[in-house]
Design a protein around this motif. Structure first.
Motif, PDB file in Angstrom:
ATOM      1  N   LEU A  83       4.681   8.523  10.177  1.00 21.85           N
ATOM      2  CA  LEU A  83       5.405   8.027   9.018  1.00 21.85           C
ATOM      3  C   LEU A  83       4.432   7.331   8.076  1.00 21.85           C
ATOM      4  O   LEU A  83       3.449   6.728   8.523  1.00 21.85           O
ATOM      5  N   VAL A  84       4.729   7.402   6.795  1.00 25.20           N
ATOM      6  CA  VAL A  84       3.969   6.682   5.778  1.00 25.20           C
ATOM      7  C   VAL A  84       4.935   5.717   5.110  1.00 25.20           C
ATOM      8  O   VAL A  84       5.920   6.131   4.494  1.00 25.20           O
ATOM      9  N   LEU A  85       4.650   4.431   5.256  1.00 26.38           N
ATOM     10  CA  LEU A  85       5.515   3.379   4.736  1.00 26.38           C
ATOM     11  C   LEU A  85       4.757   2.628   3.642  1.00 26.38           C
ATOM     12  O   LEU A  85       3.722   2.024   3.911  1.00 26.38           O
ATOM     13  N   ARG A  86       5.272   2.701   2.432  1.00 26.05           N
ATOM     14  CA  ARG A  86       4.640   2.017   1.308  1.00 26.05           C
ATOM     15  C   ARG A  86       5.413   0.734   1.004  1.00 26.05           C
ATOM     16  O   ARG A  86       6.630   0.770   0.799  1.00 26.05           O
ATOM     17  N   LEU A  87       4.689  -0.372   0.978  1.00 28.83           N
ATOM     18  CA  LEU A  87       5.304  -1.688   0.833  1.00 28.83           C
ATOM     19  C   LEU A  87       4.845  -2.352  -0.451  1.00 28.83           C
ATOM     20  O   LEU A  87       3.672  -2.259  -0.833  1.00 28.83           O
ATOM     21  N   GLY A  88       5.783  -3.057  -1.092  1.00 31.61           N
ATOM     22  CA  GLY A  88       5.474  -3.907  -2.228  1.00 31.61           C
ATOM     23  C   GLY A  88       5.422  -5.356  -1.768  1.00 31.61           C
ATOM     24  O   GLY A  88       6.415  -5.905  -1.306  1.00 31.61           O
ATOM     25  N   LEU A  89       4.245  -5.966  -1.855  1.00 32.00           N
ATOM     26  CA  LEU A  89       4.068  -7.315  -1.339  1.00 32.00           C
ATOM     27  C   LEU A  89       4.784  -8.338  -2.217  1.00 32.00           C
ATOM     28  O   LEU A  89       4.902  -8.175  -3.441  1.00 32.00           O
ATOM     29  N   GLN A  90       5.233  -9.405  -1.568  1.00 31.81           N
ATOM     30  CA  GLN A  90       5.854 -10.508  -2.281  1.00 31.81           C
ATOM     31  C   GLN A  90       4.766 -11.410  -2.864  1.00 31.81           C
ATOM     32  O   GLN A  90       3.617 -11.388  -2.410  1.00 31.81           O
ATOM     33  N   PRO A  91       5.096 -12.208  -3.885  1.00 29.69           N
ATOM     34  CA  PRO A  91       4.096 -13.140  -4.438  1.00 29.69           C
ATOM     35  C   PRO A  91       3.568 -14.081  -3.360  1.00 29.69           C
ATOM     36  O   PRO A  91       4.331 -14.665  -2.595  1.00 29.69           O
ATOM     37  N   GLY A  92       2.256 -14.200  -3.293  1.00 29.25           N
ATOM     38  CA  GLY A  92       1.621 -15.034  -2.290  1.00 29.25           C
ATOM     39  C   GLY A  92       1.122 -14.292  -1.074  1.00 29.25           C
ATOM     40  O   GLY A  92       0.379 -14.852  -0.265  1.00 29.25           O
ATOM     41  N   GLN A  93       1.513 -13.036  -0.923  1.00 31.40           N
ATOM     42  CA  GLN A  93       1.048 -12.246   0.216  1.00 31.40           C
ATOM     43  C   GLN A  93      -0.226 -11.495  -0.140  1.00 31.40           C
ATOM     44  O   GLN A  93      -0.494 -11.214  -1.317  1.00 31.40           O
ATOM     45  N   ASP A  94      -0.992 -11.152   0.908  1.00 36.66           N
ATOM     46  CA  ASP A  94      -2.270 -10.481   0.718  1.00 36.66           C
ATOM     47  C   ASP A  94      -2.327  -9.256   1.610  1.00 36.66           C
ATOM     48  O   ASP A  94      -1.722  -9.233   2.686  1.00 36.66           O
ATOM     49  N   ALA A  95      -3.060  -8.232   1.155  1.00 37.28           N
ATOM     50  CA  ALA A  95      -3.180  -7.009   1.942  1.00 37.28           C
ATOM     51  C   ALA A  95      -3.858  -7.275   3.281  1.00 37.28           C
ATOM     52  O   ALA A  95      -3.602  -6.559   4.266  1.00 37.28           O
ATOM     53  N   PHE A  96      -4.728  -8.289   3.348  1.00 35.76           N
ATOM     54  CA  PHE A  96      -5.398  -8.602   4.610  1.00 35.76           C
ATOM     55  C   PHE A  96      -4.393  -9.066   5.665  1.00 35.76           C
ATOM     56  O   PHE A  96      -4.582  -8.801   6.855  1.00 35.76           O
TER      57      PHE A  96
END
Length: 451
Positions: free
Chosen positions: A89-102
């Motif tokens: 599966l490929v799940l694409r997420l939109g991060l919330q303000p304050g979150q980081d990809a790390f």
């Protein structure tokens, strides 16, 4: 009612059998549905448990207090897209303000356990958007390359990545590569697969195989030049440098730097030249680089310095002239002498199969991806072909090339033998294809002495 129970039992038995014997079929028939339900059903709870949620904004808290309503729940990353593939599966997420990809990358192992997937990897698409690639089974256990892998000029598929994607060797993006691996680690199979893919391209293949040609000479019909000993290899490298200088003279003659010439029309390498003037690109494959660097006498030391210097010059200057290097060896370390580390610095792509010592892994990845060193020394003996690949960007991943027999590679080279270009500068090193068979005398075994 009985027939319904029997049908359910039959389906369950079939699913278990497919999962055991044919995991790819199980995934396409049953696994993708079960995995999608698990991901969607557990998503919010898993994000909260992994610390991938943020508190609600203050204005929502204020409205809840004024309206005497329950406190809003923490917010998880938004699901922008969920797409099933043939491996996961490929799940694409939109991060919330304050979150980081790390934060998402650090939680991949916990997400793998929580969602019941075999593997989870993440990469940042753009600012605020992260893509999770989840595999439903071990795609590297039995490698099955896609039937329609993309191919383009100087870009060929060579292996399958652990996230189910295809690993490509793109010479125009990363010109030179280093491949190391111990005996029976799958290095030769990786090289055969690369040659078989390049055989269908408009490219000249040049080989150096100091094991008397046992690896590359069966593929000779597709090679424009071959060397099977260090002395011939030194002369071949000198001829390549001479060819490189001639190509640079051609580029200079066609640069057309005038006031009315567009920037895009100014030639800086062979790919900026018109089709009728563009020299054929060359891929140089060195099967065992250590044999070129070892010496025992003064004369061999001079030859060794000449070879390493020529390789370093080709690695530094050959890209614009369309000369690309594939350096292979069982071991590649500083003990091979001066110039080795300088040569390594020019080899952007590093691929390491199973190695016998940590020093070899450090020589491959210590300067670009230290995390890959531990992954390299953990490759088991029971998984030939499994390798760690990385580049100068610091990223790395596990790959495994499909098993390509020598017969299959020979057939591919023979099929595309008509594409073998003739290079005047390398005519002296063109392999002789039709030579009479010379019987080789093999000493007979001696009988054990009797007393």
């Amino acid at each position: 009612m009985r027939w319904l129970i029997a049908a359910v039992v039959l389906v369950a038995v079939l699913a278990g059998l497919l999962r055991w014997r044919r995991p790819a079929w199980y995934w396409l028939s049953f696994g993708v549905t079960f995995a999608t339900c698990r991901v969607l059903g557990r998503y919010r709870a898993v994000m909260d448990a992994c610390g991938l949620t943020v508190p609600p904004p203050r204005w929502r808290l204020a409205i809840a207090r004024m309206a005497n309503r329950p406190v809003p729940e923490p917010r998880a990353p938004r699901i922008l897209r969920l797409r099933p593939t043939r491996t996961g599966l490929v799940l694409r997420l939109g991060l919330q303000p304050g979150q980081d990809a790390f934060d998402v990358a650090a939680s991949c192992d916990r997400l793998r356990h929580s969602f019941g997937m075999f593997g989870v990897t993440s990469r940042e698409i753009r600012s605020g958007v992260v893509e999770l690639r989840m595999t439903g089974y071990d795609v590297l256990r039995r490698v099955q390359m896609p039937a329609r892998a993309e191919r383009s000029t100087m870009r060929v598929p060579v292996a399958l990545r652990e996230d189910g994607d295809v690993h490509y060797r793109d010479y125009r993006t990363t010109p030179h590569a280093l491949t190391i691996g111990a005996t029976k680690s799958g290095k030769s199979v990786y090289q055969r697969n690369l040659v078989a893919e390049l055989a269908a391209q408009e490219v000249a293949l040049v080989g150096i195989d100091c094991k008397q040609g046992v690896e590359l000479f069966p593929l000779a019909r597709r090679f424009s030049a071959l060397a099977d000993n260090p002395d011939t290899a030194a002369d071949l490298l000198d001829a390549l440098i001479s060819h490189m200088e001639d190509v640079y003279q051609l580029i200079r003659a066609e640069q057309r730097i005038t006031a009315d010439t567009l920037d895009a029309d100014i030639a800086a390498d062979i790919w900026d030249l018109p089709d009728h003037l563009r020299p054929v690109p060359i891929v140089l494959l060195v099967d065992e680089v250590a044999e070129l660097a070892l010496f025992a006498t003064k004369d061999e030391e001079k030859r060794r310095d000449r070879i390493i210097t020529a390789l370093a010059r080709l690695a530094q200057l050959g890209r614009a002239a369309g000369i690309y290097l594939e350096i292979c060896g069982q071991r590649f370390g500083s003990e091979l002498g001066k110039g080795i580390t300088m040569l390594r610095a020019q080899l952007s792509v590093r691929t390491a199969h199973r190695v016998n010592d940590e020093t070899s892994a450090n020589m491959a990845f210590g300067d670009i991806a230290p995390d890959a060193v531990l992954a390299t020394v953990q490759i088991p003996v029971s998984a030939p072909g499994l390798a760690i690949t990385g580049d100068a960007s610091g990223g790395w991943s596990r790959i495994r090339s499909p098993h390509t027999s020598l017969r299959a590679a020979v057939d591919a080279c023979n099929k595309h033998a008509h594409l073998t270009p003739e290079l005047p500068a390398l005519d002296a090193f063109r392999p002789v294809l039709a030579s009479p068979a010379v019987p080789v005398a093999i000493p007979a075994p001696t009988a054990p002495a009797t007393h």
